[in-house]
Design a protein around this motif. Structure first.
Motif, PDB file in Angstrom:
ATOM      1  N   LYS A 138      22.979  38.702   8.301  1.00 34.18           N
ATOM      2  CA  LYS A 138      23.936  39.991   8.122  1.00 34.18           C
ATOM      3  C   LYS A 138      24.109  40.189   6.754  1.00 34.18           C
ATOM      4  CE  LYS A 138      26.474  39.988  12.485  1.00 34.18           C
ATOM      5  NZ  LYS A 138      27.685  39.702  13.416  1.00 34.18           N
ATOM      6  N   ASN A 139      23.409  39.594   6.000  1.00 30.27           N
ATOM      7  CA  ASN A 139      23.523  39.960   4.251  1.00 30.27           C
ATOM      8  C   ASN A 139      25.038  39.630   3.784  1.00 30.27           C
ATOM      9  OD1 ASN A 139      20.621  40.608   3.542  1.00 30.27           O
ATOM     10  ND2 ASN A 139      20.952  41.783   5.412  1.00 30.27           N
ATOM     11  N   GLN A 140      25.569  38.754   4.607  1.00 29.30           N
ATOM     12  CA  GLN A 140      27.073  38.509   4.038  1.00 29.30           C
ATOM     13  C   GLN A 140      27.048  37.426   3.090  1.00 29.30           C
ATOM     14  OE1 GLN A 140      29.070  38.103   7.750  1.00 29.30           O
ATOM     15  NE2 GLN A 140      29.163  40.286   8.182  1.00 29.30           N
ATOM     16  N   LEU A 141      25.956  36.688   3.316  1.00 31.66           N
ATOM     17  CA  LEU A 141      25.810  35.342   2.228  1.00 31.66           C
ATOM     18  C   LEU A 141      24.748  35.194   1.526  1.00 31.66           C
ATOM     19  CD1 LEU A 141      27.005  32.611   5.015  1.00 31.66           C
ATOM     20  CD2 LEU A 141      28.210  33.659   2.995  1.00 31.66           C
ATOM     21  N   ASN A 142      24.397  35.003   0.321  1.00 31.05           N
ATOM     22  CA  ASN A 142      23.149  34.746  -0.343  1.00 31.05           C
ATOM     23  C   ASN A 142      22.252  33.774   0.037  1.00 31.05           C
ATOM     24  OD1 ASN A 142      25.235  35.728  -3.055  1.00 31.05           O
ATOM     25  ND2 ASN A 142      23.568  37.124  -2.233  1.00 31.05           N
ATOM     26  N   PHE A 143      23.093  32.538   0.346  1.00 38.32           N
ATOM     27  CA  PHE A 143      22.390  31.358   0.974  1.00 38.32           C
ATOM     28  C   PHE A 143      23.361  30.305   1.592  1.00 38.32           C
ATOM     29  CE2 PHE A 143      23.476  30.191  -3.435  1.00 38.32           C
ATOM     30  CZ  PHE A 143      23.842  28.960  -3.393  1.00 38.32           C
ATOM     31  N   GLY A 144      23.043  29.472   2.166  1.00 38.14           N
ATOM     32  CA  GLY A 144      23.949  28.401   2.761  1.00 38.14           C
ATOM     33  C   GLY A 144      23.425  26.971   2.408  1.00 38.14           C
ATOM     34  N   MET A 145      24.320  26.015   2.505  1.00 36.42           N
ATOM     35  CA  MET A 145      24.066  24.748   2.157  1.00 36.42           C
ATOM     36  C   MET A 145      24.483  23.837   3.699  1.00 36.42           C
ATOM     37  SD  MET A 145      22.865  24.017  -0.675  1.00 36.42           S
ATOM     38  CE  MET A 145      22.640  22.219  -0.704  1.00 36.42           C
ATOM     39  N   ILE A 146      23.501  23.130   4.209  1.00 36.88           N
ATOM     40  CA  ILE A 146      23.901  22.429   5.448  1.00 36.88           C
ATOM     41  C   ILE A 146      23.491  21.134   5.539  1.00 36.88           C
ATOM     42  CG2 ILE A 146      23.595  24.754   6.908  1.00 36.88           C
ATOM     43  CD1 ILE A 146      20.922  24.097   7.933  1.00 36.88           C
ATOM     44  N   GLU A 147      24.055  20.433   6.628  1.00 37.71           N
ATOM     45  CA  GLU A 147      23.816  18.932   6.659  1.00 37.71           C
ATOM     46  C   GLU A 147      22.728  18.382   7.459  1.00 37.71           C
ATOM     47  OE1 GLU A 147      27.813  17.266   6.851  1.00 37.71           O
ATOM     48  OE2 GLU A 147      28.421  19.072   5.893  1.00 37.71           O
ATOM     49  N   ALA A 148      21.861  19.224   8.253  1.00 29.55           N
ATOM     50  CA  ALA A 148      21.055  18.915   9.258  1.00 29.55           C
ATOM     51  C   ALA A 148      19.749  19.923   8.997  1.00 29.55           C
ATOM     52  CB  ALA A 148      21.538  18.831  10.533  1.00 29.55           C
ATOM     53  N   PRO A 149      18.576  19.330   9.376  1.00 26.38           N
ATOM     54  CA  PRO A 149      17.460  20.507   9.365  1.00 26.38           C
ATOM     55  C   PRO A 149      17.628  21.487  10.284  1.00 26.38           C
ATOM     56  CG  PRO A 149      16.854  18.424  10.479  1.00 26.38           C
ATOM     57  CD  PRO A 149      18.278  18.086   9.657  1.00 26.38           C
ATOM     58  N   LEU A 150      17.071  22.690  10.246  1.00 28.00           N
ATOM     59  CA  LEU A 150      17.134  23.649  11.104  1.00 28.00           C
ATOM     60  C   LEU A 150      15.718  24.587  11.075  1.00 28.00           C
ATOM     61  CD1 LEU A 150      18.829  26.127  12.613  1.00 28.00           C
ATOM     62  CD2 LEU A 150      19.172  27.062  10.341  1.00 28.00           C
ATOM     63  N   SER A 151      15.431  25.028  12.271  1.00 28.90           N
ATOM     64  CA  SER A 151      14.432  25.799  12.558  1.00 28.90           C
ATOM     65  C   SER A 151      14.656  27.074  12.940  1.00 28.90           C
ATOM     66  CB  SER A 151      13.383  25.137  13.679  1.00 28.90           C
ATOM     67  OG  SER A 151      12.151  25.763  13.814  1.00 28.90           O
ATOM     68  N   HIS A 152      14.197  28.322  11.940  1.00 26.73           N
ATOM     69  CA  HIS A 152      14.492  29.640  12.301  1.00 26.73           C
ATOM     70  C   HIS A 152      13.314  30.497  11.513  1.00 26.73           C
ATOM     71  CE1 HIS A 152      16.476  33.486  12.314  1.00 26.73           C
ATOM     72  NE2 HIS A 152      17.652  33.084  12.934  1.00 26.73           N
ATOM     73  N   PRO A 153      12.813  31.448  12.596  1.00 31.30           N
ATOM     74  CA  PRO A 153      11.663  31.904  12.162  1.00 31.30           C
ATOM     75  C   PRO A 153      11.864  33.024  10.990  1.00 31.30           C
ATOM     76  CG  PRO A 153      12.564  32.855  14.156  1.00 31.30           C
ATOM     77  CD  PRO A 153      13.303  31.658  14.102  1.00 31.30           C
ATOM     78  N   ASP A 154      13.242  33.375  10.770  1.00 35.24           N
ATOM     79  CA  ASP A 154      13.604  34.327   9.464  1.00 35.24           C
ATOM     80  C   ASP A 154      14.166  33.563   8.354  1.00 35.24           C
ATOM     81  OD1 ASP A 154      12.718  36.407  10.996  1.00 35.24           O
ATOM     82  OD2 ASP A 154      14.639  36.463  12.117  1.00 35.24           O
ATOM     83  N   LEU A 155      14.227  32.385   8.376  1.00 36.28           N
ATOM     84  CA  LEU A 155      14.879  31.528   7.214  1.00 36.28           C
ATOM     85  C   LEU A 155      13.890  30.655   6.574  1.00 36.28           C
ATOM     86  CD1 LEU A 155      18.416  31.108   8.847  1.00 36.28           C
ATOM     87  CD2 LEU A 155      17.833  32.975   7.223  1.00 36.28           C
ATOM     88  N   ILE A 156      14.224  30.134   5.281  1.00 32.70           N
ATOM     89  CA  ILE A 156      13.603  29.144   4.459  1.00 32.70           C
ATOM     90  C   ILE A 156      14.708  28.212   4.365  1.00 32.70           C
ATOM     91  CG2 ILE A 156      12.769  28.384   2.244  1.00 32.70           C
ATOM     92  CD1 ILE A 156      11.634  31.290   1.888  1.00 32.70           C
ATOM     93  N   VAL A 157      14.409  27.064   5.091  1.00 38.95           N
ATOM     94  CA  VAL A 157      15.037  25.695   4.937  1.00 38.95           C
ATOM     95  C   VAL A 157      14.282  24.609   4.145  1.00 38.95           C
ATOM     96  CG1 VAL A 157      16.429  23.860   6.464  1.00 38.95           C
ATOM     97  CG2 VAL A 157      16.068  26.368   7.211  1.00 38.95           C
TER      98      VAL A 157
END
Length: 310
Positions: A138-157
């Protein structure tokens, strides 16, 4: 033709509609349409076939798509290369961070970063992974930091920092007296673990299973939903635990708990950076992520020196 038009074209293709692309790019839908038409005029061919319900790339559009992606990747690399030489950065940096990272890792880094770049205003929210993904989309965050891998077609992880869970015990615990502590040594002692579904607990259990030991063999006396609660229970002598050493730096300094290595098992994990494929990171965000990588590299070097001298 310019990069901005290629960025818009890629975003329309990724989002599947002009309206979704306009929202992601903070543009009006007519402005997005006009830029795509300008790109089509430049090439002299249709790139996108429009219908009332969906869009479809033409053959020319399919051919252009990988080049548009490469142009965005090159733009990101350019930002990374120049960011190290840019001291007078301004703007607002919006970060989403999961629990351990947001409460115990990033706060130690934001202070030095803020001193180096005093004109960058930083807003960090501690959130779960689902909330972080939603905020980025929703463009409310520039980026995030998470503790587990994630698969999402619209995101770079991608991995950003390394972490290794350690055995945490009260300062006067019998295990402190052992020259070496093995996994079997802790099985008889009461242990406090994170709740089911926690990334920290998952890392611990997966490593134990890899060693042929079922997590059910632990003498679990409590399951708690926050790292802070676990630390308080360990300090009170309720039990031992396995959590990130990032979270107990203060307690170790005060002599309340000890951090011990387990000789025959490691609990390794990565902290991941996550951001949108189609929305370009501001230079302030690129600079912070580079700063984070440099910090992680320094920690790795210190860790190797410590291992070689121990």
């Amino acid at each position: 033709m310019n990069f901005h038009q290629l960025h818009i074209f890629y975003t329309v293709a990724e989002k599947g509609s002009f309206s979704a692309a306009a929202q992601a790019l903070h543009m009006t839908q007519p402005a997005v349409t006009m830029q795509i038409q300008s790109l089509e005029d430049y090439f002299g061919t249709k790139l996108i076939h429009r219908s009332t319900k969906k869009i479809e790339l033409s053959e020319a559009g399919e051919a252009l798509l990988p080049y548009a992606l490469r142009s965005m990747e090159l733009f990101r690399e350019t930002d990374e290369a120049v960011a190290a030489y840019t001291d007078r950065l301004q703007g607002r940096l919006l970060i989403g961070a999961s629990l351990t990272i947001g409460e115990y890792v990033l706060p130690r880094l934001l202070g030095p970063f803020g001193k180096k770049y005093p004109d960058i205003s930083i807003v960090m929210n501690v959130m779960n992974t689902t909330q972080i993904v939603e905020g980025i989309m929703k463009n409310q965050l520039n980026f995030g930091m998470i503790e587990a891998p994630l698969s999402h077609p619209d995101l770079i992880v991608e991995p950003g920092m390394h972490d290794e869970l350690k055995l945490i015990v009260p300062a006067q615990h019998p295990l402190v007296l052992l020259q070496e502590v093995k996994l079997e040594d802790i099985l008889e002692y009461p242990i406090i673990v994170r709740e089911k579904g926690s990334g920290t607990r998952q890392v611990m259990e997966d490593a134990m299973k890899d060693k042929g030991i079922e997590p059910s063999s632990l003498n679990t006396v409590m399951e708690l939903g926050s790292t802070g609660a676990i630390k308080s229970a360990v300090e009170a002598g309720v039990g031992i635990t396995i959590i990130s050493p990032y979270s107990v730096k203060h307690e170790v300094a005060l002599g309340l708990v000890k951090v011990l290595d387990l000789k025959d098992i490691t609990f390794s994990r990565e902290f991941y950076e996550v951001y949108s494929k189609s929305s370009m990171l501001p230079i302030s965000a690129v600079t912070f992520l580079n700063y984070l990588k440099k910090y992680a590299q320094d920690l790795d070097v210190i860790g190797r020196i410590g291992q070689s001298t121990s």
